[in-house]
Design an enzyme around this catalytic site. Structure first.
Site, mmCIF file in Angstrom:
data_model
loop_
_atom_site.group_PDB
_atom_site.id
_atom_site.type_symbol
_atom_site.label_atom_id
_atom_site.label_comp_id
_atom_site.label_asym_id
_atom_site.label_seq_id
_atom_site.Cartn_x
_atom_site.Cartn_y
_atom_site.Cartn_z
ATOM 1 C CE1 TYR A 26 -4.528 6.827 -9.873
ATOM 2 C CE2 TYR A 26 -5.312 9.041 -10.332
ATOM 3 C CZ TYR A 26 -5.538 7.767 -9.836
ATOM 4 O OH TYR A 26 -6.759 7.439 -9.302
ATOM 5 C CG MET A 58 -2.381 8.784 -4.109
ATOM 6 S SD MET A 58 -2.090 7.253 -4.943
ATOM 7 C CE MET A 58 -3.023 7.545 -6.433
ATOM 8 C CB THR A 103 -0.936 0.078 1.215
ATOM 9 O OG1 THR A 103 -1.412 1.416 1.318
ATOM 10 C CG2 THR A 103 -0.264 -0.267 2.517
ATOM 11 C CB ILE A 104 1.229 4.003 -2.381
ATOM 12 C CG1 ILE A 104 2.354 5.002 -2.635
ATOM 13 C CG2 ILE A 104 -0.133 4.663 -2.466
ATOM 14 C CD1 ILE A 104 2.429 5.455 -4.068
ATOM 15 C CG ASP A 105 -2.978 5.199 0.657
ATOM 16 O OD1 ASP A 105 -2.353 5.817 -0.206
ATOM 17 O OD2 ASP A 105 -4.191 4.957 0.576
ATOM 18 C CB ILE A 107 3.646 9.913 -6.644
ATOM 19 C CG1 ILE A 107 4.089 11.380 -6.619
ATOM 20 C CG2 ILE A 107 4.199 9.148 -5.446
ATOM 21 C CD1 ILE A 107 3.613 12.160 -5.409
HETATM 22 O O1 LIG Z 1 -7.508 5.088 -8.987
HETATM 23 P P1 LIG Z 1 -7.445 3.875 -8.142
HETATM 24 O O2 LIG Z 1 -6.743 2.738 -8.799
HETATM 25 O O3 LIG Z 1 -8.758 3.503 -7.555
HETATM 26 O O4 LIG Z 1 -6.488 4.209 -6.958
HETATM 27 C C1 LIG Z 1 -6.666 5.239 -6.067
HETATM 28 C C2 LIG Z 1 -6.350 4.802 -4.666
HETATM 29 O O5 LIG Z 1 -5.276 3.910 -4.599
HETATM 30 C C3 LIG Z 1 -4.431 4.223 -3.510
HETATM 31 O O6 LIG Z 1 -3.242 4.734 -4.038
HETATM 32 C C4 LIG Z 1 -4.059 3.038 -2.678
HETATM 33 O O7 LIG Z 1 -5.165 2.287 -2.408
HETATM 34 P P2 LIG Z 1 -5.029 0.698 -2.315
HETATM 35 O O8 LIG Z 1 -3.969 0.445 -1.271
HETATM 36 O O9 LIG Z 1 -6.388 0.245 -1.899
HETATM 37 O O10 LIG Z 1 -4.607 0.188 -3.648
HETATM 38 C C5 LIG Z 1 -5.193 5.290 -2.736
HETATM 39 O O11 LIG Z 1 -4.359 6.198 -2.112
HETATM 40 C C6 LIG Z 1 -6.006 5.920 -3.806
HETATM 41 O O12 LIG Z 1 -7.148 6.509 -3.286
#
Ligand SMILES: O=P(O)(O)OC[C@H]1O[C@](O)(COP(=O)(O)O)[C@@H](O)[C@@H]1O
Ligand SMILES: Nc1ncnc2c1ncn2[C@@H]1O[C@H](COP(=O)(O)OP(=O)(O)O)[C@@H](O)[C@H]1O
Ligand SMILES: [Mg+2]
Length: 488
Positions: A376, A263, A218-220, A378
């Protein structure tokens, strides 16, 4: 008894309040499995290492700040190679799948899984499942070899493709069974780990000799228990470029404001660390810390003050921040993506518009506001050097665990030591920035932004301070501390 929906818990109690939250093993449901000598014993690189194999009794403490009389508390099984393995090299048929959103380092983990299985354990049958969970039953597979994955860590994204939604447990397990796969490596976030957990339960129910291993992505940085997730460092580093641009743009013009969205759906770790690292940021807004715009102590007042002092300012906002405020002003209906994740409104755009309107209508000032959304860009870059090393350790810890017969677990560092963690521990909660902890206080002090806390919240926080801020083992902790990254 296990909490609902998490399967059976394997708890081992020791002296002085020691608890091992162990992970399942193939022998829990398939008795009398033969074991074999670990081929690493004869590997020229590893055979010289003193104590290369992990002692069966090694465990890792979840909390390392203790008092003299604290109970020893929760521990996890230490990751690493075992002396005896439950698979012979030519018996292994592994597969790798990537699910959920992109994250720097996915390709590095894939590469290191393939190279580790091949070079350490002599495994030659490794399949890549294309396009996430649904790829098990709806897409093609690709054969992965050390040669085919040799350079992939230099590329962003995932060579396997990924998806949201489409998790059909029985179809996935049918496909695993039909293809004769016996080691399943599943790379993904909290949703993916929940999916991996039900796949494991179904495999156990069918009594299959198949190890299911989750690798947290998870990037978050919002996955519970582990110190931090791969790709997070890379994201914080890459975010600096956007913040620098916002700073250059804003300081070059009159009434310049740079707004950067980063993000962080439910947690503001990227925004917080990027702000702390940059030192050019005047204000950081995250989902965990509600804010308001108008009136005393509000955002508009602070912006006005900063503009008067410095002539320009930089604002970093995590994508999940202020969602209630936007929903209030836009009467937005809840929408979800294919995996059931809440779709967010663009806080950056909304905030930029609100700020501009406020200053032009109420202060008669035309701001020079530049909004940068690098999210995106990043997410799509390859992992940096430190994440590459981290991905290698994760992948190797994962495959050592599978070879040793462990299953139904997620791998990751706990207080710096790689550990095998039961699925339920990483799916039951999400990591969030604790705004009454020192790290957020450091941020507030470095930007000198308002805390946006109401009087009541300040009083609550003060009251809490009369008790130890860092809770000790055995004490109730509903907040989800992220040990190494967050606490000092
Ligand atoms: O456009 P997408 O693919 O739904 O991704 C957006 C989401 O993915 C994330 O980068 C990471 O979320 P996940 O860990 O659920 O993949 C969030 O920060 C962001 O809201
Ligand atoms: N509770 C769940 N049970 C089974 N599968 C799930 C669950 N939640 C999500 N998934 C599956 O996991 C995959 C990735 O989930 P998603 O939330 O999109 O990303 P992430 O794993 O990064 O959080 C999707 O294929 C989704 O269907
Ligand atoms: Mg998620």
């Amino acid at each position: 008894m296990s909490p609902e929906g998490i399967g059976e818990q394997k708890l081992v109690y020791g002296e002085a309040g020691y608890v091992l939250e162990d992970v399942p093993h193939l022998t829990d449901f398939i008795p009398d499995l033969p074991t074999h000598t670990n081929p690493l014993q004869d590997n020229q690189a590893y055979s010289v290492v003193k104590q290369y194999f992990v002692n069966m009794d090694d465990t890792v403490a979840q909390k390392i700040v203790v008092h003299k009389s604290s109970p020893r508390g929760t521990h996890f099984r230490r990751a690493g190679p075992r002396q005896r393995v439950y698979f012979e090299s030519d018996e292994v048929h592994a597969c790798v799948v990537t699910c959920g959103g992109l994250c720097p380092g996915l390709n590095t983990v894939i590469r290191e899984l393939v190279c580790g299985l091949a070079y350490m354990y002599g495994v030659s049958k490794i399949l890549g499942i294309e396009g996430g969970y649904r790829g098990f039953y709806a897409r093609n597979t690709i054969t992965l070899t050390p040669k085919s994955v040799n350079d992939i860590h230099k590329r962003g994204g995932t060579i396997l493709g990924t998806s949201r939604g489409g998790h059909d447990t029985s179809k996935i397990v049918d496909s695993i069974q039909d293809r004769g796969i016996n080691q399943v490596y599943i790379i993904g976030g909290d949703g993916t780990q929940k999916g991996a957990s039900v796949i494991f339960e179904e495999i156990k129910r069918r009594g299959l000799k198949v190890s299911v291993v989750g690798i947290p992505k998870t990037i978050d940085n919002d996955i519970a228990v582990i110190d931090k997730s791969f790709g997070f460092d890379t994201a914080v580093e890459e975010a600096q470029r956007a913040i620098n641009a916002a700073h250059v743009e804003s300081e070059s013009v009159e009434y310049g404001i740079g707004v950067v969205k980063l993000m962080g759906r439910y947690s503001g770790f990227i925004a917080m660390y990027a702000t702390l690292a940059s030192r050019d940021v005047d204000c950081c807004l995250i989902p965990e810390s509600p804010f308001y715009l108008e009136g005393k102590g509000g955002l508009f007042e602070f912006i006005e003050k900063r503009l008067k002092e410095n002539g320009h300012m930089v604002l970093v906002v995590a994508e999940g921040a202020g969602q209630e405020l936007i929903a209030e002003s836009m009467r937005f209906m809840d929408h979800e993506d294919a995996s059931g994740n809440k779709l967010l409104l663009d806080v950056g755009l909304w905030l930029s518009q609100k700020i501009k309107n406020h200053f032009s209508t109420k202060k008669n000032i035309t701001l020079n506001l530049k909004y940068i959304d690098p999210t995106y860009m990043i997410r799509a870059i390859p992992s940096n050097a430190s994440d590459n090393v981290y991905c290698t350790l994760l992948a190797q810890s994962a495959l050592h665990g599978a070879m040793a017969g462990y299953t139904g677990f997620t791998v990751g560092p706990v207080n710096g030591r790689h550990s095998y963690i039961p699925f339920y521990r990483v799916t039951e909660t999400q990591n969030q920035v604790v705004i009454t902890d020192r790290m957020w206080a450091r941020l507030l002090s470095s930007t000198n932004q308002p805390s946006f806390l109401s009087q009541k919240m300040v009083e609550d926080a003060r009251q809490e301070e009369e008790h130890p801020t860092q809770l000790l083992d055995g004490e109730e902790d509903s907040r989800n501390h992220n040990g190494v990254v967050l606490l000092s």
